[in-house]
Structure formats: structure tokens, C-alpha cells
Design an enzyme around this catalytic site. Sequence first.
Site, PDB file in Angstrom:
ATOM      1  N   GLY A  31      26.658 -43.870   1.391  1.00  3.98           N
ATOM      2  CA  GLY A  31      25.167 -43.930   1.129  1.00  3.98           C
ATOM      3  C   GLY A  31      24.805 -42.623   0.432  1.00  3.98           C
ATOM      4  CG  HIS A  37      26.857 -44.462  -4.660  1.00  6.90           C
ATOM      5  ND1 HIS A  37      25.957 -43.288  -4.485  1.00  6.90           N
ATOM      6  CD2 HIS A  37      28.184 -44.228  -3.994  1.00  6.90           C
ATOM      7  CE1 HIS A  37      26.776 -42.334  -3.564  1.00  6.90           C
ATOM      8  NE2 HIS A  37      27.974 -43.029  -3.325  1.00  6.90           N
ATOM      9  CG  MET A 185      25.540 -38.672 -11.594  1.00  6.13           C
ATOM     10  SD  MET A 185      24.339 -39.943 -11.320  1.00  6.13           S
ATOM     11  CE  MET A 185      23.368 -39.690 -12.992  1.00  6.13           C
ATOM     12  NE  ARG A 188      30.124 -33.028   0.618  1.00  8.11           N
ATOM     13  CZ  ARG A 188      31.117 -33.976   0.818  1.00  8.11           C
ATOM     14  NH1 ARG A 188      31.424 -34.337  -0.105  1.00  8.11           N
ATOM     15  NH2 ARG A 188      31.439 -34.128   2.047  1.00  8.11           N
TER      16      ARG A 188
END
Length: 283
Positions: A31, A37, A185, A188
Amino acid sequence: MRIMRTIADVRAAVGEARDSGSTVGLVPTMGAFHEGHLSLMRRARAENDLVVVSVFVNPTQFGVGEDLSTYPRDEQRDAALAREADIDILFAPPLTEVYPRGFATTIHVAGVTEVLDGASRGPHHFDGVATVVTKLFQIVAPDTAYFGQKDAQQVLVVRRLVRDLDMPVRIVACPIVREPDGLAMSSRNVYLDQDARRRATALNRALDAAEALVAAGRKDRDAVIAVARAELEASAIQPEYVELRSTDDLRELDRIDSTALLLVAARVGAARLIDNRTLEVSP
Ligand code: PAF
């Protein structure tokens, strides 16, 4: 898009799609979606009839003192982004669905897990990854699963796992997605304050410097690592590791004969960051 919480629901939906001849793609995630992502989701969407994205912050891959409790979680935002990416199923199981009472099995991949992040973070990390990825492959039974090349070692661990256990899954590694200033990217990156965020760009600069040196004809490990370290040190970053390794099994390399992976990990402010680059010498 359907949000599913149980293994039974996912199996039923995927089984139905399969019966009608659909191909199935899986994007396993924890997530806190970013463009990295989304690039995996877009690739999965382009290549499959049914796309499942899993969102599960997997506790077994975090060590004591690591960021399990603070890891960014925002299911509503993730669901909105997955919907925009035209995902079919968002599988967001509760902890007990994945690790029910009495859960006692660990998948351990030897070799590639024992260096770099496996050495820095400890063996639990890749054991946790291999175990949860195995479970997700068992639950979704995808034709293809999509991972980010930023976690280069994780990709190699998953490839080894799939080969060793004869899992009928094709593994696709998608290119690293970077911010305009080069920072890779990562979920964190939200831990970085302004100063750390600025200094964090040194990881990409270190890889650029190494790449430029190789393009200029240097092939020896020491020179490549020294130039990368110098970039990090100029931003007051003491790396956990900067290493030159083979692209297939992460063995240490003294020189680059064709291709090599340069991998770096460093704590910058409150974040532990990793990055890597595939270096190629022209024939
Ligand atoms: O890369 C990640 O986000 C995780 O390690 C993964 C593959 C989803 C397993 O928890």
C-alpha cells in the site's frame, strides 16, 4: 473494482475469471501507493484480463525496531488510485486472514537472501517476503506477477523461489520510477524531512556517477564504488552498503565484464533508503 478481505472471495472471483479463459495478473504491495506502484498496475492492466492488487503490510518482513507501526497506511487513498488504474480486485486482508492462529510455516530462500539487505536487516526480512509472496501466489494463482526493480534483491529472491518451487508464475520486474530530481519513489520517502529529502538525491547521483565512470571505460569495482561513495559522502551520507554484484545471483564482482548491479542502502534522516542501477559495459 471490488475490495476483498478474504482468501475465499479472491479464489472464487479468480476461479470464475479463469473458467472463462481470462489471464490473471497480480501486483503484490504494502500500500501507500506512489507512481512506482501505479506503473506496475498499468503494466499489469495492459497485459491481463483480470488484475488483482494486494495491499498487506506484512509484519513478518519487519524486524524489531523497524518501521512496522509507522509504515504509511491509507486504504481509502489507495483504493481510489487503484480504481483509477482500472484494477479489478483490491485484496486487502486483515492480519488474521494471512496469518491465522497457529501459523507455523516459513519459506527460506538461501544464497541471494544472505547478502545486502538480508545481512543489514537480518534473515527474517526475506523469509517474511518469501513466505507472504508464496501465500499470495497460492491464493491468487496469477499467470504473471509484477514487482519493482527498486527492490532488485527482492526480485531475485522471488525469481529463485519461483524456480525452486516450480511455481507457474511469470515474474516481471518494472523499471524504477523517480521523482523529477532523481530520488527513487518509495513509500518510505514520507519519513524524510526537508533537509533529508534534499540529501537523499545523492543516492541517484552516486549511481549516475558510477554509470558515467563505466561509460568512460572504467570496469573495476573499486573505482566504481569509490566514485559512488564520494557522491554520498559529499551529502554527509554514510551508506550501509555500496556493492557491485552480478545481476543474476548477486555474487560479488571485481570488475564489470558485461552487466552488473550497483546497489546502495543508506539511512538518510528518519528513512532507510535503497536504490540500484544496472551497469553495462559496451562490447
Ligand atoms: O515490495 C513490497 O511491497 C513487499 O515486499 C511485498 C512484495 C508486497 C511483500 O510484502
